[in-house]
Design a protein around this motif. Sequence first.
Motif, PDB file in Angstrom:
ATOM      1  N   SER A  99       0.831  -1.198   0.000  1.00 25.36           N
ATOM      2  CA  SER A  99       0.000   0.000   0.000  1.00 25.36           C
ATOM      3  C   SER A  99       0.868   1.251   0.000  1.00 25.36           C
ATOM      4  O   SER A  99       2.047   1.211   0.372  1.00 25.36           O
ATOM      5  CB  SER A  99      -0.936   0.012   1.207  1.00 25.36           C
ATOM      6  OG  SER A  99      -0.263   0.435   2.377  1.00 25.36           O
ATOM      7  N   MET A 100       0.255   2.371  -0.375  1.00 25.48           N
ATOM      8  CA  MET A 100       0.989   3.642  -0.370  1.00 25.48           C
ATOM      9  C   MET A 100       1.466   3.969   1.038  1.00 25.48           C
ATOM     10  O   MET A 100       2.543   4.526   1.220  1.00 25.48           O
ATOM     11  CB  MET A 100       0.137   4.753  -0.945  1.00 25.48           C
ATOM     12  CG  MET A 100      -1.135   4.996  -0.194  1.00 25.48           C
ATOM     13  SD  MET A 100      -2.193   6.096  -1.114  1.00 25.48           S
ATOM     14  CE  MET A 100      -3.759   5.583  -0.473  1.00 25.48           C
ATOM     15  N   TRP A 101       0.686   3.601   2.055  1.00 28.04           N
ATOM     16  CA  TRP A 101       1.096   3.872   3.429  1.00 28.04           C
ATOM     17  C   TRP A 101       2.314   3.043   3.809  1.00 28.04           C
ATOM     18  O   TRP A 101       3.218   3.526   4.472  1.00 28.04           O
ATOM     19  CB  TRP A 101      -0.041   3.620   4.409  1.00 28.04           C
ATOM     20  CG  TRP A 101       0.412   3.730   5.836  1.00 28.04           C
ATOM     21  CD1 TRP A 101       0.377   2.770   6.795  1.00 28.04           C
ATOM     22  CD2 TRP A 101       1.009   4.877   6.467  1.00 28.04           C
ATOM     23  NE1 TRP A 101       0.910   3.227   7.974  1.00 28.04           N
ATOM     24  CE2 TRP A 101       1.303   4.524   7.803  1.00 28.04           C
ATOM     25  CE3 TRP A 101       1.335   6.156   6.034  1.00 28.04           C
ATOM     26  CZ2 TRP A 101       1.894   5.403   8.704  1.00 28.04           C
ATOM     27  CZ3 TRP A 101       1.928   7.036   6.933  1.00 28.04           C
ATOM     28  CH2 TRP A 101       2.199   6.660   8.246  1.00 28.04           C
ATOM     29  N   ASP A 145     -11.082  11.155  11.909  1.00 29.77           N
ATOM     30  CA  ASP A 145     -11.984  11.916  11.039  1.00 29.77           C
ATOM     31  C   ASP A 145     -12.231  13.328  11.550  1.00 29.77           C
ATOM     32  O   ASP A 145     -12.334  14.273  10.771  1.00 29.77           O
ATOM     33  CB  ASP A 145     -13.291  11.161  10.804  1.00 29.77           C
ATOM     34  CG  ASP A 145     -14.061  10.868  12.075  1.00 29.77           C
ATOM     35  OD1 ASP A 145     -13.463  10.755  13.153  1.00 29.77           O
ATOM     36  OD2 ASP A 145     -15.300  10.740  11.977  1.00 29.77           O
ATOM     37  N   THR A 203      -7.807  15.070   3.382  1.00 28.41           N
ATOM     38  CA  THR A 203      -8.406  13.883   2.797  1.00 28.41           C
ATOM     39  C   THR A 203      -7.776  12.668   3.462  1.00 28.41           C
ATOM     40  O   THR A 203      -6.552  12.567   3.551  1.00 28.41           O
ATOM     41  CB  THR A 203      -8.147  13.831   1.274  1.00 28.41           C
ATOM     42  OG1 THR A 203      -8.759  14.976   0.686  1.00 28.41           O
ATOM     43  CG2 THR A 203      -8.698  12.575   0.657  1.00 28.41           C
ATOM     44  N   VAL A 204      -8.604  11.770   3.938  1.00 30.39           N
ATOM     45  CA  VAL A 204      -8.128  10.534   4.560  1.00 30.39           C
ATOM     46  C   VAL A 204      -8.132   9.449   3.488  1.00 30.39           C
ATOM     47  O   VAL A 204      -9.116   9.269   2.776  1.00 30.39           O
ATOM     48  CB  VAL A 204      -9.022  10.127   5.748  1.00 30.39           C
ATOM     49  CG1 VAL A 204      -8.592   8.783   6.322  1.00 30.39           C
ATOM     50  CG2 VAL A 204      -8.983  11.213   6.827  1.00 30.39           C
ATOM     51  N   GLU A 205      -7.001   8.753   3.369  1.00 28.62           N
ATOM     52  CA  GLU A 205      -6.851   7.685   2.380  1.00 28.62           C
ATOM     53  C   GLU A 205      -6.845   6.336   3.087  1.00 28.62           C
ATOM     54  O   GLU A 205      -6.339   6.218   4.199  1.00 28.62           O
ATOM     55  CB  GLU A 205      -5.548   7.866   1.611  1.00 28.62           C
ATOM     56  CG  GLU A 205      -5.487   9.199   0.860  1.00 28.62           C
ATOM     57  CD  GLU A 205      -4.127   9.446   0.242  1.00 28.62           C
ATOM     58  OE1 GLU A 205      -3.982   9.128  -0.950  1.00 28.62           O
ATOM     59  OE2 GLU A 205      -3.243   9.936   0.965  1.00 28.62           O
ATOM     60  N   ARG A 206      -7.383   5.321   2.434  1.00 28.61           N
ATOM     61  CA  ARG A 206      -7.413   3.974   2.996  1.00 28.61           C
ATOM     62  C   ARG A 206      -6.285   3.168   2.377  1.00 28.61           C
ATOM     63  O   ARG A 206      -6.099   3.150   1.174  1.00 28.61           O
ATOM     64  CB  ARG A 206      -8.763   3.338   2.708  1.00 28.61           C
ATOM     65  CG  ARG A 206      -8.907   1.856   2.940  1.00 28.61           C
ATOM     66  CD  ARG A 206      -9.042   1.284   4.328  1.00 28.61           C
ATOM     67  NE  ARG A 206      -9.767   1.948   5.351  1.00 28.61           N
ATOM     68  CZ  ARG A 206     -10.855   1.468   5.943  1.00 28.61           C
ATOM     69  NH1 ARG A 206     -11.410   0.362   5.525  1.00 28.61           N
ATOM     70  NH2 ARG A 206     -11.377   2.095   6.964  1.00 28.61           N
ATOM     71  N   GLY A 207      -5.529   2.510   3.211  1.00 30.50           N
ATOM     72  CA  GLY A 207      -4.469   1.614   2.776  1.00 30.50           C
ATOM     73  C   GLY A 207      -4.501   0.372   3.639  1.00 30.50           C
ATOM     74  O   GLY A 207      -5.512   0.052   4.263  1.00 30.50           O
ATOM     75  N   ASP A 211      -6.319   3.886   7.920  1.00 27.67           N
ATOM     76  CA  ASP A 211      -6.714   5.161   7.341  1.00 27.67           C
ATOM     77  C   ASP A 211      -5.625   6.167   7.682  1.00 27.67           C
ATOM     78  O   ASP A 211      -5.178   6.243   8.838  1.00 27.67           O
ATOM     79  CB  ASP A 211      -8.058   5.622   7.904  1.00 27.67           C
ATOM     80  CG  ASP A 211      -9.197   4.732   7.462  1.00 27.67           C
ATOM     81  OD1 ASP A 211      -9.124   4.197   6.338  1.00 27.67           O
ATOM     82  OD2 ASP A 211     -10.155   4.567   8.227  1.00 27.67           O
ATOM     83  N   ALA A 226      -3.891  10.259   6.806  1.00 25.94           N
ATOM     84  CA  ALA A 226      -3.852  11.584   6.186  1.00 25.94           C
ATOM     85  C   ALA A 226      -2.421  12.089   6.310  1.00 25.94           C
ATOM     86  O   ALA A 226      -1.885  12.173   7.413  1.00 25.94           O
ATOM     87  CB  ALA A 226      -4.819  12.542   6.877  1.00 25.94           C
ATOM     88  N   SER A 242      -2.742   8.574  11.534  1.00 30.22           N
ATOM     89  CA  SER A 242      -3.248   7.273  11.094  1.00 30.22           C
ATOM     90  C   SER A 242      -4.107   6.625  12.162  1.00 30.22           C
ATOM     91  O   SER A 242      -4.003   6.935  13.349  1.00 30.22           O
ATOM     92  CB  SER A 242      -2.099   6.341  10.708  1.00 30.22           C
ATOM     93  OG  SER A 242      -1.430   5.861  11.848  1.00 30.22           O
TER      94      SER A 242
END
Length: 143
Positions: free
Chosen positions: A31-33, A51, A60-64, A72, A74, A86
């Motif tokens: 994952s990107m994270w 959140d 924006t919160v991204e899911r990885g 999650d 940001a 995270s």
Amino acid sequence: MTAVGVPGPEPDWGPAPSYQGGNPNPAFQRSMWEYAAGTFRLVAGLQPPLDVLAARLRLTVERGWEDLGPVDVAMFSIGRTSFALSRLGGQVPPCTFVWLSRSVDDPEAALDSLLDALGVGREALAFRGSVETGFEDLNGWNG
């Protein structure tokens, strides 16, 4: 220009993010994270949920994902300091992890700038510290 056809996956290939032991798929997806996490170090935990913190800064919160499951995240900068917030899926007790760029020399000053931007004081901290120095439990958090 001629269209190039790409065959589908081989029948015996498993999903790319899965453990590769016995999986003949030549790709192993991360994952990107997982990639970004190597440039950060954990410095604190915040009691407020991710959140709510992300909404304050309009992030924006991204899911990885990582070894422990979904995460999650940001990632952002304040000035020239890079941060990540995270939250692991299913993490109990809930806490938002604060990650700081490894290049930062004064984590306490960076943490203060983050708390100031979030509009909260140190009472919002659940813990602080580092892997090297150990983590200090704060404000009755029992993580």
